[in-house]
Design a protein around this motif. Sequence first.
Motif, PDB file in Angstrom:
ATOM      1  N   ASP A 454      17.190   4.481 -36.057  1.00 23.02           N
ATOM      2  CA  ASP A 454      17.508   2.721 -37.262  1.00 23.02           C
ATOM      3  C   ASP A 454      15.448   2.769 -36.580  1.00 23.02           C
ATOM      4  O   ASP A 454      15.087   2.960 -35.653  1.00 23.02           O
ATOM      5  CB  ASP A 454      18.296   1.883 -36.767  1.00 23.02           C
ATOM      6  CG  ASP A 454      18.734   1.517 -35.012  1.00 23.02           C
ATOM      7  OD1 ASP A 454      17.114   2.015 -34.116  1.00 23.02           O
ATOM      8  OD2 ASP A 454      19.296   1.952 -34.434  1.00 23.02           O
ATOM      9  N   SER A 455      15.333   1.953 -36.888  1.00 26.99           N
ATOM     10  CA  SER A 455      14.003   1.288 -37.305  1.00 26.99           C
ATOM     11  C   SER A 455      13.935   0.281 -35.619  1.00 26.99           C
ATOM     12  O   SER A 455      12.609   1.119 -35.512  1.00 26.99           O
ATOM     13  CB  SER A 455      13.896  -0.573 -38.261  1.00 26.99           C
ATOM     14  OG  SER A 455      14.434  -0.764 -38.059  1.00 26.99           O
ATOM     15  N   THR A 486       9.091   7.490 -42.648  1.00 23.25           N
ATOM     16  CA  THR A 486      10.229   5.678 -41.706  1.00 23.25           C
ATOM     17  C   THR A 486      10.637   4.294 -43.796  1.00 23.25           C
ATOM     18  O   THR A 486       9.249   4.575 -44.189  1.00 23.25           O
ATOM     19  CB  THR A 486       8.976   4.648 -41.670  1.00 23.25           C
ATOM     20  OG1 THR A 486       9.007   5.787 -40.525  1.00 23.25           O
ATOM     21  CG2 THR A 486       9.738   3.809 -41.297  1.00 23.25           C
ATOM     22  N   ARG A 488      11.181   2.035 -46.476  1.00 20.67           N
ATOM     23  CA  ARG A 488      10.894   0.404 -46.118  1.00 20.67           C
ATOM     24  C   ARG A 488      12.728  -0.127 -47.093  1.00 20.67           C
ATOM     25  O   ARG A 488      12.114  -1.051 -46.956  1.00 20.67           O
ATOM     26  CB  ARG A 488       9.792   0.318 -47.140  1.00 20.67           C
ATOM     27  CG  ARG A 488       8.551   1.579 -46.397  1.00 20.67           C
ATOM     28  CD  ARG A 488       7.117   1.520 -47.897  1.00 20.67           C
ATOM     29  NE  ARG A 488       6.037   1.742 -46.234  1.00 20.67           N
ATOM     30  CZ  ARG A 488       5.576   1.592 -47.221  1.00 20.67           C
ATOM     31  NH1 ARG A 488       4.850   1.474 -48.970  1.00 20.67           N
ATOM     32  NH2 ARG A 488       3.988   2.226 -47.051  1.00 20.67           N
ATOM     33  N   TYR A 492      16.039   1.281 -43.634  1.00 20.64           N
ATOM     34  CA  TYR A 492      14.593   1.048 -42.525  1.00 20.64           C
ATOM     35  C   TYR A 492      14.982   2.604 -41.690  1.00 20.64           C
ATOM     36  O   TYR A 492      14.517   1.709 -40.239  1.00 20.64           O
ATOM     37  CB  TYR A 492      14.560  -0.107 -42.154  1.00 20.64           C
ATOM     38  CG  TYR A 492      14.535  -1.109 -42.867  1.00 20.64           C
ATOM     39  CD1 TYR A 492      13.701  -0.949 -43.992  1.00 20.64           C
ATOM     40  CD2 TYR A 492      15.562  -1.910 -43.087  1.00 20.64           C
ATOM     41  CE1 TYR A 492      13.820  -2.406 -44.480  1.00 20.64           C
ATOM     42  CE2 TYR A 492      15.921  -3.439 -43.569  1.00 20.64           C
ATOM     43  CZ  TYR A 492      14.072  -3.689 -44.621  1.00 20.64           C
ATOM     44  OH  TYR A 492      14.547  -4.257 -44.922  1.00 20.64           O
ATOM     45  N   ASN A 494      14.221   5.629 -39.536  1.00 19.15           N
ATOM     46  CA  ASN A 494      13.603   6.549 -39.591  1.00 19.15           C
ATOM     47  C   ASN A 494      13.834   8.746 -39.378  1.00 19.15           C
ATOM     48  O   ASN A 494      14.563   8.534 -38.560  1.00 19.15           O
ATOM     49  CB  ASN A 494      12.764   6.325 -38.418  1.00 19.15           C
ATOM     50  CG  ASN A 494      11.761   5.007 -37.810  1.00 19.15           C
ATOM     51  OD1 ASN A 494      11.580   4.736 -38.627  1.00 19.15           O
ATOM     52  ND2 ASN A 494      12.484   4.437 -36.699  1.00 19.15           N
TER      53      ASN A 494
END
Length: 522
Positions: A454-455, A486, A488, A492, A494
Motif C-alpha cells: 500500500d501507499s 505507483t 494513482r 494506490y 506500489n
Amino acid sequence: MAVGGSPSISMDILFSAIVGDLVSRSASFVISKCFQEQPGIDKILQRLERVVLRIDTVVEEAEGRRIANQGMLRQLMLLRQGMYRGHYILDALRFRAIGGKEEEENKEGALSKFSPSKRLRFTGRATGIGICNREAQLFGTNNNIQEELERAIDNLEDTMAGMKEFIFLFKLYPRMVRQPYGAYLLLDNCMFGRQMERHRVLNFLLRSSASPDLAVLPMVGPIRAGKTTLVENVCKDECVRDRFSMVLFFPEFCLGDEGVIDLKEKNININGLVKYQNSSSSQNRLLVIVEIANDINRSTWRRLKSSIARMTPCGGSKIIITSRSDSIVRLGTTEALRLDYLSQEAYWYFFKSLVFGSTSSDEEPKLATMAMEIALEQRQCFTSAHILAGILRDNFNARFWCTVLHCVRASVQTHLLMFDQHPNLRLREDEPIYYWRMEKSRGYFLITKYHQSDSSAQVPRIRMRDILLECGATLPRGEFEAVVWTSRIPPYYNYTISCKMQAPQVAVGRKKRVLQEEQHLI
C-alpha cells in the motif's frame, strides 16, 4: 442524433463531432490512396467513421448516467466494445497505409521494417513475433479487404440500430457528478474499461434485500485483472459510504487467524481491518471485503458469516469475496462477477490514450504506427502499458521509439525461444522473466519476484525506468529491489520487483534461430 443534456455538454459533443470529421477526412485520404485498386473503399470508410463517431457520442453520454438496469449495462458494454473495435480497425488501416507509403519512400530505413503493414494482415494467418491469438487479427481468413470491412461495418451499424430504446431510456437516469472532460485524457488517474462491472457492484451494494440471509457477491478473475482496484473504486463512492457504517477488509492469508474472524470491536481495531468507518451513520451495516487466492475453508467461512450476523442483528450487511478460482462461485447469493483482461482493441485504445494524452495520434502517424506495434506485443498487460507509455511520452522522437520497439520484440523472441511462452503470459503466472534494457552490451535483467504494497510502505530508491534507460546511479550487484510503478487510483499500490542483472542463457540449438538483428540482446 440528439442526446439530451446541458448546453455545455451539447457544445462538447458538437466540437468533438467537428474535430472527428476533420480527422476522419484526412484519414480517409491516406487510406484511400493505399487501396486505390479497390473501388468503393472511400464510401466504406466514411460509413465506418460515421458509425464510430455515433457510438462514441452515445457511450460518452451513457457513461455519465447512473444506470441501474442490468440489461442496459450489458447493452452499454456491447456499444463500448464496438467503439474500441471501430477505432482499432480505423487505426490499423491508417497505419497500414502509412507503413506502406513509408516502405516505398525508404525501403532501407529503420522504420520500414517495423511497419504494421507486415503485422496487421487482414487474414487469419498470424505474422510477426508473438501475435498468434485471434485478438490480434482484424478479420477472418478472407483476403478481400473490402468484403471484410463491409461485414465489420454492418455489425457495428446493426449494433447501433438496435440501441434506440437504450438511448431513450438512459436519459431517464440521473447524471453522475463528473470531473472536467480534460481529466479523462489522463487515464493514469481513472479506472479504465470496468464501467459496467462498477455499476453492477454498486447495484449489488445499494439494493435492499428482502431476504434475511447475508448477501454475498463472488468476484472471479485471473491475477492482476483489476479485482482489488474495482472493489476499492466502488468503496470510495459516497453512496456506499453513506449506506454502510463500516467497511472491513480481509487481505489474502488473513483469515487463518482465529482472532481476526471473531469480529468484536476490540479485535477489529487491533488487527487493523477497518478500511472505512462512518460514525454518523444510523444504520448498523457492515460491508466486508474478503480476498483469497483460491478457495476458502468451509468452517472459516461459516465462522465469518456468523460473526457478521452477531455484529449486525438487524441485517443489511454484505460481503464481496474475490478469488482467482471458480470455487468461490458456490458461496454467492447472486450471480458471480467475472473479470478478464482487456481485449486487444480496448488495450490499444487505453495504450494510445496513455502515450499521446491530449495530443491526437493522427498528428504523429509514424510514432502512432510504432505505438500500435508496441501495444500488440504487450498482450494486454496493464503494468507494461504504464511503464512503456511513460518512457515513450518522455522521449517523443521516432529514433527512440524505434529502438524501444526493437527491444520489446527481441525480448518476446527470446522468451519464445527459451520457454515457448510470451513474457507477459509468464508474468501472469508469477514466473521469472527477462526484461529488456536499452543498453546493448548487457541487454536484459532477470525479474525473480513481484510484490505489491500500500501507499504507506517505503519503496526502493531504484526505479525500473532507470534500469531500462541506464540512467541515474550505478546499479547494485546481486539481487536488489526496484519500484516498477505507483498507481494513482485506489488502492494506490506500489508495484515492486526483486531482480538481478543476468543475461538469458539460450540453448545452442535454439540460439541459431534468433534473428541476426537481435543477437546483441542475448
